[in-house]
Design a protein around this motif. Structure first.
Motif, PDB file in Angstrom:
ATOM      1  N   SER A  34     -46.678  22.817 -20.189  1.00  0.00           N
ATOM      2  CA  SER A  34     -45.328  22.963 -20.735  1.00  0.00           C
ATOM      3  C   SER A  34     -45.358  23.612 -22.109  1.00  0.00           C
ATOM      4  CB  SER A  34     -44.650  21.592 -20.820  1.00  0.00           C
ATOM      5  OG  SER A  34     -44.480  21.041 -19.539  1.00  0.00           O
ATOM      6  N   ALA A  35     -46.271  23.144 -22.957  1.00  0.00           N
ATOM      7  CA  ALA A  35     -46.378  23.723 -24.298  1.00  0.00           C
ATOM      8  C   ALA A  35     -46.827  25.176 -24.224  1.00  0.00           C
ATOM      9  CB  ALA A  35     -47.345  22.910 -25.143  1.00  0.00           C
ATOM     10  N   ASN A  36     -47.726  25.471 -23.296  1.00  0.00           N
ATOM     11  CA  ASN A  36     -48.168  26.859 -23.140  1.00  0.00           C
ATOM     12  C   ASN A  36     -47.011  27.757 -22.731  1.00  0.00           C
ATOM     13  OD1 ASN A  36     -50.746  26.252 -23.823  1.00  0.00           O
ATOM     14  ND2 ASN A  36     -51.515  26.116 -21.735  1.00  0.00           N
ATOM     15  N   LYS A  37     -46.131  27.207 -21.911  1.00  0.00           N
ATOM     16  CA  LYS A  37     -44.962  27.974 -21.490  1.00  0.00           C
ATOM     17  C   LYS A  37     -44.083  28.304 -22.688  1.00  0.00           C
ATOM     18  CE  LYS A  37     -41.441  28.004 -17.872  1.00  0.00           C
ATOM     19  NZ  LYS A  37     -40.854  27.243 -16.745  1.00  0.00           N
ATOM     20  N   PHE A  38     -43.941  27.327 -23.589  1.00  0.00           N
ATOM     21  CA  PHE A  38     -43.173  27.551 -24.810  1.00  0.00           C
ATOM     22  C   PHE A  38     -43.822  28.638 -25.665  1.00  0.00           C
ATOM     23  CE2 PHE A  38     -43.505  26.242 -29.351  1.00  0.00           C
ATOM     24  CZ  PHE A  38     -42.298  26.778 -29.774  1.00  0.00           C
ATOM     25  N   LEU A  39     -45.132  28.554 -25.815  1.00  0.00           N
ATOM     26  CA  LEU A  39     -45.837  29.544 -26.628  1.00  0.00           C
ATOM     27  C   LEU A  39     -45.702  30.941 -26.034  1.00  0.00           C
ATOM     28  CD1 LEU A  39     -49.075  27.521 -27.459  1.00  0.00           C
ATOM     29  CD2 LEU A  39     -47.188  28.041 -28.997  1.00  0.00           C
ATOM     30  N   GLN A  40     -45.735  31.024 -24.698  1.00  0.00           N
ATOM     31  CA  GLN A  40     -45.560  32.317 -24.050  1.00  0.00           C
ATOM     32  C   GLN A  40     -44.165  32.867 -24.305  1.00  0.00           C
ATOM     33  OE1 GLN A  40     -46.543  31.342 -20.017  1.00  0.00           O
ATOM     34  NE2 GLN A  40     -48.730  31.754 -20.274  1.00  0.00           N
ATOM     35  N   LYS A  41     -43.167  31.983 -24.308  1.00  0.00           N
ATOM     36  CA  LYS A  41     -41.801  32.414 -24.601  1.00  0.00           C
ATOM     37  C   LYS A  41     -41.706  32.967 -26.018  1.00  0.00           C
ATOM     38  CE  LYS A  41     -39.724  30.971 -20.759  1.00  0.00           C
ATOM     39  NZ  LYS A  41     -38.980  31.867 -19.840  1.00  0.00           N
ATOM     40  N   CYS A  42     -42.529  32.412 -26.908  1.00  0.00           N
ATOM     41  CA  CYS A  42     -42.537  32.876 -28.295  1.00  0.00           C
ATOM     42  C   CYS A  42     -43.265  34.205 -28.450  1.00  0.00           C
ATOM     43  CB  CYS A  42     -43.208  31.843 -29.202  1.00  0.00           C
ATOM     44  SG  CYS A  42     -42.270  30.319 -29.376  1.00  0.00           S
ATOM     45  N   GLY A  43     -43.908  34.649 -27.393  1.00  0.00           N
ATOM     46  CA  GLY A  43     -44.650  35.902 -27.470  1.00  0.00           C
ATOM     47  C   GLY A  43     -46.129  35.725 -27.693  1.00  0.00           C
ATOM     48  N   VAL A  44     -46.607  34.464 -27.671  1.00  0.00           N
ATOM     49  CA  VAL A  44     -48.034  34.207 -27.861  1.00  0.00           C
ATOM     50  C   VAL A  44     -48.784  34.571 -26.583  1.00  0.00           C
ATOM     51  CG1 VAL A  44     -49.780  32.455 -28.346  1.00  0.00           C
ATOM     52  CG2 VAL A  44     -47.565  32.375 -29.504  1.00  0.00           C
ATOM     53  N   LYS A  45     -49.849  35.343 -26.718  1.00  0.00           N
ATOM     54  CA  LYS A  45     -50.641  35.762 -25.571  1.00  0.00           C
ATOM     55  C   LYS A  45     -51.647  34.679 -25.201  1.00  0.00           C
ATOM     56  CE  LYS A  45     -48.652  39.797 -25.657  1.00  0.00           C
ATOM     57  NZ  LYS A  45     -47.670  40.170 -24.611  1.00  0.00           N
ATOM     58  N   ASN A  46     -52.138  34.756 -23.963  1.00  0.00           N
ATOM     59  CA  ASN A  46     -53.149  33.799 -23.517  1.00  0.00           C
ATOM     60  C   ASN A  46     -54.435  33.937 -24.319  1.00  0.00           C
ATOM     61  OD1 ASN A  46     -51.504  32.723 -21.541  1.00  0.00           O
ATOM     62  ND2 ASN A  46     -52.185  34.172 -19.986  1.00  0.00           N
TER      63      ASN A  46
END
Length: 511
Positions: free
Chosen positions: A4-16
């Protein structure tokens, strides 16, 4: 931080993971620190360099970065005794000649399984192009029992040296081999010179092949006590395009074994060579990783196959692609589908998030805790202060992507929708994306518009967020900053479900 947190970070534009250019810049700046940070683990460092190889096209767009990558010790090399160390391009070599490697075993080579493509792109040279060899014979030239015996074996077994080898692997054909003249000689001496190191080495050998340019023929010289490995090394050098241990040992065995023990006939060999498909000879990645010449024209095919067969040795994929003359992708894919290919160990991605520990209360548990209405206000210094709110009423206006939108009864709603509809939709999307991080249903969230400095509050088991504050803070709508800011606002409001005051206990609840 969990899915869930990773999904949030991805929404922020954070790459894997960081892009290849950033990784390259980090290595140029502090490669030894990176090497130490991965525990000097060759598999993890290989994973990092593979990222550069996979996205080298983008790195090439920065010539200054390429220049620094060539100059700095960012590549890993291995020397005799499996000594691994970082070095620059000019000091690491591509092992395409096992004979030269035996002589210059102090040199640093590309480690087994590493991407030769990256090393080549940065300018690493092969042993064959870095070392010059000159052979001198001395004494009487004569026909001996040993020379007659070798001449007979070459005539009888020439076809065996070409079985199962694709045409692009061959330097000189069977016709050339049968014309080779074997002669006896007293002494043979090989001299090797490595210009980059200004290093001469001399070795006595028992066999060599020299060209007689006047007569346009090649002579095969051997001493009175020839070593079959020396003979094989010479043949491999002239027959094939690179000298590898497998070919040297194979030819030596073919020459030493009695002819009746070699269960081959000329017809059998021709039949095998005419079969289509991928060469099924045993593949040795340690040998082949130093012999495969990467072809930029095969890059797209390679990437497709690498995606389908993640655990397949990369050099083996290129090896198979190069063998195919037609329908490369289909034929190699069908071959790899059989599963009989050399596999690589897939290291743990150092950029993968750690496994999280499950907590006792989920967002859905927390948000339904009933608390007296507590509002969070934003003062002139952009800091938050909280106080109880009383008799604060809003009316429902409409849904925004499943989230209720409320406004005060005395406000003119036209000024909101006519001037700020796009921004309102954007804010609703941000809030909805954020609540997905907590697996929260939209029915527990409200968006409202109020001209006051009331930023957010919780009431009747729901959280309210003021669109007006969003407009004041993010007129240009910087997505990453806005996502981060309102994520913290949500955490702040959730913490007040447990603690009213702003104290250390409240801070712990936020975290």
């Amino acid at each position: 931080f969990g899915k869930s947190a990773n999904k949030f970070l991805q929404k922020c534009g954070v790459k894997n993971e960081p892009p290849a250019v950033k990784i390259a810049e980090l290595l140029v700046k502090s490669s030894r620190e990176v090497w130490e940070s991965v525990g000097r683990d060759t598999e993890n460092y290989k994973f990092i360099l593979q990222k550069l190889a996979d996205d080298f096209n983008n790195i090439e767009e920065n010539p200054d970065l390429i220049t620094r990558m060539k100059a700095e010790p960012i590549l890993l090399g291995v020397s005799e005794g499996k000594k691994y160390d970082l070095d620059s391009v000019e000091n690491i070599y591509i092992n395409d000649d096992v004979v030269y490697l035996e002589i210059y075993n102090e040199l640093s080579m590309i480690p087994k399984g590493y991407s030769k493509f990256l090393y080549e792109c940065l300018g690493c040279k092969s042993l064959s192009e870095s070392i010059k060899e000159k052979v001198e014979v001395s004494g009487n030239t004569q026909e001996t029992k040993e020379s007659q015996d070798l001449q007979k074996k070459l005539d009888e077994r020439a076809y065996l040296f070409y079985c199962d080898y694709p045409k692009n692997f061959i330097r000189r054909n069977e016709g050339w081999l049968k014309k080779l003249k074997v002669k006896g000689i007293d002494k043979i001496e090989a001299k090797y010179f490595m210009k980059a190191k200004n290093n001469y080495k001399i070795r006595p050998v028992t066999a060599c092949i020299l060209e007689d340019q006047e007569k346009c023929i090649f002579n095969f010289y051997i001493t009175l006590k020839p070593d079959y490995l020396d003979i094989s090394k010479c043949l491999v050098m002239y027959i094939y395009k690179s000298r590898k241990s497998r070919e040297i040992n194979y030819l030596a065995m073919m020459l030493k074994a009695p002819l009746e023990d070699l269960k081959y006939s000329n017809n059998d060999a021709n039949q095998e060579n005419s079969q289509c498909g991928v060469d099924k000879t045993e593949y040795d990645p340690q040998i082949d990783q130093n012999s495969t010449n990467y072809d930029s024209q095969l890059e797209d095919l390679f990437k497709s196959l690498r995606t389908m067969f993640e655990d397949c040795d990369h050099d083996y994929i290129y090896h198979c692609l190069k063998q195919q003359e037609e329908d490369k992708l289909i034929n190699v894919e069908n071959h790899l589908m059989e599963g009989n290919y050399p596999k690589i160990k897939i290291p743990v991605n150092p950029y993968d998030p750690p496994v999280t520990i499950k907590v006792g209360k989920t967002f859905m548990n927390v948000i339904q805790i009933s608390q007296p209405s507590l509002g969070s206000y934003l003062n002139e210094n952009q800091t938050i202060y909280c106080k109880n709110i009383k008799d604060y009423s809003l009316k429902f206006e409409k849904f925004l992507d499943g989230i209720e939108f409320h406004i005060p009864k005395d406000i003119d709603k036209s000024e909101i929708f006519s001037r700020h509809q796009n921004s309102l939709n954007h804010f609703a999307k941000i809030i909805k994306d954020l609540i997905e991080v907590f697996d929260c249903a939209p029915k527990f969230i409200r968006i409202f518009y109020d001209k006051s400095n009331l930023m957010a509050f919780n009431q009747d088991r729901a959280l309210f967020f003021n669109f007006k504050i969003y407009l004041d803070l993010y007129k240009i709508e910087p997505t990453i900053d806005a996502m981060t800011y309102w994520y913290m606002v949500i955490c702040h409001e959730l913490a007040h479900k447990f603690v009213n005051d702003h104290n250390s206990e409240h801070e712990v609840s936020i975290s």
